[in-house]
Write a protein that holds these residues in place. Structure first.
Motif, mmCIF file in Angstrom:
data_model
loop_
_atom_site.group_PDB
_atom_site.id
_atom_site.type_symbol
_atom_site.label_atom_id
_atom_site.label_comp_id
_atom_site.label_asym_id
_atom_site.label_seq_id
_atom_site.Cartn_x
_atom_site.Cartn_y
_atom_site.Cartn_z
ATOM 1 N N GLY A 1 0.895 -1.365 0.025
ATOM 2 C CA GLY A 1 -0.012 0.048 -0.116
ATOM 3 C C GLY A 1 0.894 1.220 -0.051
ATOM 4 O O GLY A 1 2.234 0.889 -0.135
ATOM 5 N N ILE A 2 0.123 2.549 0.150
ATOM 6 C CA ILE A 2 0.983 3.521 0.097
ATOM 7 C C ILE A 2 1.515 3.726 1.427
ATOM 8 O O ILE A 2 0.976 3.815 2.360
ATOM 9 N N LEU A 3 2.759 3.861 1.743
ATOM 10 C CA LEU A 3 3.455 3.913 2.876
ATOM 11 C C LEU A 3 3.206 5.278 3.941
ATOM 12 O O LEU A 3 3.390 6.435 2.999
ATOM 13 N N VAL A 4 2.717 5.265 5.004
ATOM 14 C CA VAL A 4 2.206 6.442 5.634
ATOM 15 C C VAL A 4 2.749 6.377 7.136
ATOM 16 O O VAL A 4 2.956 5.163 7.713
ATOM 17 N N ASP A 5 3.154 7.389 7.605
ATOM 18 C CA ASP A 5 3.279 7.382 9.064
ATOM 19 C C ASP A 5 2.108 7.621 9.876
ATOM 20 O O ASP A 5 1.035 7.465 9.507
ATOM 21 N N ASP A 6 2.504 7.710 11.224
ATOM 22 C CA ASP A 6 1.170 7.906 12.170
ATOM 23 C C ASP A 6 0.143 9.160 11.948
ATOM 24 O O ASP A 6 -0.850 8.773 12.403
ATOM 25 N N SER A 7 0.583 9.877 11.296
ATOM 26 C CA SER A 7 -0.360 11.163 10.907
ATOM 27 C C SER A 7 -0.878 10.662 9.518
ATOM 28 O O SER A 7 -1.589 11.539 8.654
ATOM 29 N N MET A 8 -0.903 9.648 8.895
ATOM 30 C CA MET A 8 -0.967 9.469 7.444
ATOM 31 C C MET A 8 -0.524 9.870 6.375
ATOM 32 O O MET A 8 -0.843 10.201 5.330
ATOM 33 N N ARG A 9 0.693 10.592 6.780
ATOM 34 C CA ARG A 9 1.423 11.286 5.744
ATOM 35 C C ARG A 9 2.254 10.385 4.751
ATOM 36 O O ARG A 9 2.971 9.258 5.371
ATOM 37 N N SER A 10 2.172 10.552 3.525
ATOM 38 C CA SER A 10 3.088 9.699 2.654
ATOM 39 C C SER A 10 4.406 10.249 2.392
ATOM 40 O O SER A 10 4.907 11.171 3.199
ATOM 41 N N SER A 11 5.258 9.745 1.740
ATOM 42 C CA SER A 11 6.652 10.382 1.516
ATOM 43 C C SER A 11 6.530 11.538 0.995
ATOM 44 O O SER A 11 7.574 12.243 1.034
ATOM 45 N N ASP A 12 5.466 12.092 0.420
ATOM 46 C CA ASP A 12 5.461 13.349 -0.097
ATOM 47 C C ASP A 12 4.697 14.326 0.978
ATOM 48 O O ASP A 12 3.696 13.866 1.341
ATOM 49 N N PRO A 13 5.483 15.376 1.419
ATOM 50 C CA PRO A 13 4.630 15.981 2.811
ATOM 51 C C PRO A 13 3.423 16.642 2.436
ATOM 52 O O PRO A 13 2.712 16.904 3.209
ATOM 53 N N HIS A 14 3.153 16.781 1.298
ATOM 54 C CA HIS A 14 1.818 17.354 0.768
ATOM 55 C C HIS A 14 0.884 16.495 0.383
ATOM 56 O O HIS A 14 -0.461 16.800 -0.061
ATOM 57 N N ILE A 15 1.065 15.316 0.437
ATOM 58 C CA ILE A 15 0.072 14.151 0.322
ATOM 59 C C ILE A 15 -0.095 13.128 1.193
ATOM 60 O O ILE A 15 0.831 12.503 1.966
ATOM 61 N N PHE A 16 -1.235 12.982 1.544
ATOM 62 C CA PHE A 16 -1.754 11.989 2.744
ATOM 63 C C PHE A 16 -2.348 10.707 2.275
ATOM 64 O O PHE A 16 -2.812 10.962 0.902
ATOM 65 N N ALA A 17 -2.468 9.621 2.776
ATOM 66 C CA ALA A 17 -3.425 8.470 2.255
ATOM 67 C C ALA A 17 -4.005 7.938 3.442
ATOM 68 O O ALA A 17 -3.486 7.798 4.659
ATOM 69 N N ALA A 18 -5.209 7.225 3.180
ATOM 70 C CA ALA A 18 -6.009 6.737 4.192
ATOM 71 C C ALA A 18 -6.717 5.633 3.697
ATOM 72 O O ALA A 18 -7.106 5.636 2.631
ATOM 73 N N GLY A 19 -7.049 4.628 4.467
ATOM 74 C CA GLY A 19 -8.007 3.417 4.029
ATOM 75 C C GLY A 19 -7.225 2.182 3.449
ATOM 76 O O GLY A 19 -6.158 2.206 3.647
ATOM 77 N N ASP A 20 -8.163 1.533 2.506
ATOM 78 C CA ASP A 20 -7.570 0.508 2.060
ATOM 79 C C ASP A 20 -6.418 0.685 0.831
ATOM 80 O O ASP A 20 -5.806 -0.388 0.733
ATOM 81 N N VAL A 21 -6.268 2.056 0.690
ATOM 82 C CA VAL A 21 -5.025 2.066 -0.356
ATOM 83 C C VAL A 21 -3.682 2.412 0.537
ATOM 84 O O VAL A 21 -2.862 2.214 -0.121
ATOM 85 N N CYS A 22 -3.796 2.515 1.986
ATOM 86 C CA CYS A 22 -2.692 2.746 2.573
ATOM 87 C C CYS A 22 -2.159 1.470 3.386
ATOM 88 O O CYS A 22 -2.695 0.529 3.516
#
Ligand SMILES: Cc1cc2nc3c(=O)[nH]c(=O)nc-3n(C[C@H](O)[C@H](O)[C@H](O)COP(=O)(O)OP(=O)(O)OC[C@H]3O[C@@H](n4cnc5c(N)ncnc54)[C@H](O)[C@@H]3O)c2cc1C
Length: 444
Positions: free
Chosen positions: A298-319
């Motif tokens: 999935g898209i790798l996110v940190d605990d605040s659901m932030r992706s490797s791009d600081p302006h892009i978050f991801a959540a749900g089944d995709v992450c």
């Protein structure tokens, strides 16, 4: 004559801005009509969310709670307003009609100034210019983007998998297609004996279809139940007239211009007017890959659901959060909320969630949470089994790490609370507490 004060208007399709008492009739840059202009508030952020499932809608709600000013666009490639995807099997079973599927009435989105764009499929993200391109060429600029574009059913490469009459269940459109076929008595083979496969089988069996379930592993619900609990479940399902084939590998889907059957390896040819495949899901990663985001399953996110791009978050089944893909409603909702808060600059943390499951539609009381098979030598497993009911509790270092409740799931809430709270039962275990006594303790 009183002149109306000038305001700044921004086209939320291409970002063009104009000044005046009213927005222009159409955008001189991209040609879209005036409905696409929003009044600009200095410093207001532009939020864009791709995917209007539960994660996307929760993210939008959280953004609005924290930032009433920013512009907020929610894109969905589906034609229907956001709906309870997890209730599609209930809909299939006739327990709900389509009017009960909506997540929110249309006015909810209007009241919250969430601009819901249906039939809007994003095909590209330009992270440097911070804009998203849709399949029809429309361009949406953003300051912060949230990817909640979910997952798609995985279809194993069986010979014949592309035949008409072979399908999956993910969308309302899929459910309506299945209903159309099942309006007369037909033979249906459901490949996959997980939660979705069993619920689908139960639902269409209620509609009068003759249903078989094919599971390649040795028992049903292999991710939620141990073998003993699964045997009880299988009896209950077979008593409903559904045929169950376990440890049964699909060799091919047969038919010339339409599916007519499912050939099992070394086994029978099951007749089929319809084959429904429920073999898990895989995250929709095309957009994230094109944008150069770090992805694994999935898209790798940190605990605040932030992706490797600081302006892009991801959540749900995709992450993918801490190596975990949930594929479940409640974690998707919680992650969406965290992503929305974080996108609006508020603190938000997703701390993980022990995956739990309930079986709908079949009228069988079932709850399963966390781990249920001992994997460390010091693990303690307590089991209370009768002919028609089963309860198990797995402890690690005195802490309840998993449980199965089949036949009577009335203890689901206290079990979940104890697991969530990492409650320590070392003293009770040291006293040699039985499963039956532990149930009493949970009831108290
Ligand atoms: C029939 C069924 C029953 C289920 N039952 C349960 C259950 O009982 N319990 C449970 O916990 N979970 C259940 N689930 C799983 C649960 O529904 C999902 O985990 C949850 O819906 C995930 O939400 P999401 O918002 O991440 O993704 P989704 O709900 O998949 O939403 C993603 C949205 O993004 C859209 N999209 C995708 N790509 C694009 C694009 N490029 N541009 C624009 N839009 C796009 C999709 O069309 C979709 O509308 C069930 C799922 C199904 C299908």
């Amino acid at each position: 004559m009183n002149q109306l004060p000038d305001k700044k208007w921004v086209c939320n399709v291409c970002g063009f801005s104009s000044t005046g008492a009213e927005p222009p009739e159409s955008c001189p840059q991209c040609g879209t009509d005036r409905d696409h202009f929003e009044e600009a508030h200095p410093g207001a952020k532009r939020y864009l969310i791709i995917g209007a499932g539960v994660a996307g809608v929760s993210a939008a709600e959280a953004i609005r709670q924290s930032d009433p000013e920013g512009s907020l666009v929610l894109l969905s490639e589906e034609p229907e307003p956001p709906y309870f995807r997890m209730n599609l099997t209930r809909y299939l079973a006739g327990e709900l009609d389509s009017s009960k599927l909506d997540l929110h009435p249309r006015t909810w989105f209007l009241d919250k100034r969430i601009e819901l764009r249906l039939n809007s499929k994003a095909v590209d993200i330009d992270p440097r210019e911070r804009r998203v391109v849709l399949s029809d060429g429309r361009v949406f600029p953003y300051d912060t983007l949230i990817l909640t574009n979910g997952s798609s059913p995985f279809v194993p490469p069986f010979p014949g998998a592309n035949l008409p009459g072979v399908q999956t269940l993910r969308t309302l459109r899929d459910a309506n297609q299945i209903l159309e076929v099942c309006s007369k008595p037909v033979d249906v083979v459901c490949i996959g004996g997980g939660l979705l496969g069993l619920e689908t089988a139960g639902a269409i069996s209620k509609r009068g279809a003759r249903v078989s379930v094919v599971e390649s592993l040795p028992w049903l619900l292999p991710r939620q139940l141990d073998q003993a609990a699964s045997a009880i479940l299988q009896q209950k399902i077979e008593a409903m007239g559904i045929k169950v084939y376990t440890a049964a590998k699909t060799q091919a889907l047969v038919g010339s211009d339409h599916v007519t059957g499912v050939q099992l390896e070394g086994g029978p040819l099951l007749p089929a007017d319809l084959v429904i495949i429920s073999a898990g899901v895989s995250a929709n990663l095309d957009l994230a890959r094109k944008a150069g985001l770090s992805v694994n399953r999935g898209i790798l996110v940190d605990d605040s659901m932030r992706s490797s791009d600081p302006h892009i978050f991801a959540a749900g089944d995709v992450c993918e959060h801490q190596g975990r893909m949930y594929g479940l409603w409640l974690p998707a909702k919680a992650q969406g909320g965290v992503a929305g808060l974080a996108a609006a600059g508020m603190p938000g943390v997703f701390a993980g969630d022990p995956p739990s499951a309930r079986l709908k539609v079949l009228g069988i009381d079932l709850f399963s949470i966390g781990q249920f098979t001992p994997s460390e030598s010091a693990d303690v497993l307590l089991v209370d089994k009768t002919e028609s009911a089963y309860a198990s509790f797995l402890f690690r270092s005195g802490v309840l790490v998993g449980s199965i409740l089949l036949g009577d799931a009335s203890l689901a809430a206290p079990v979940k609370s104890a697991a969530d709270a990492h409650q320590d039962f070392s003293a009770e275990l040291a006293r040699g507490i039985s499963a039956a006594a532990f149930k009493e303790l949970l009831k108290a």
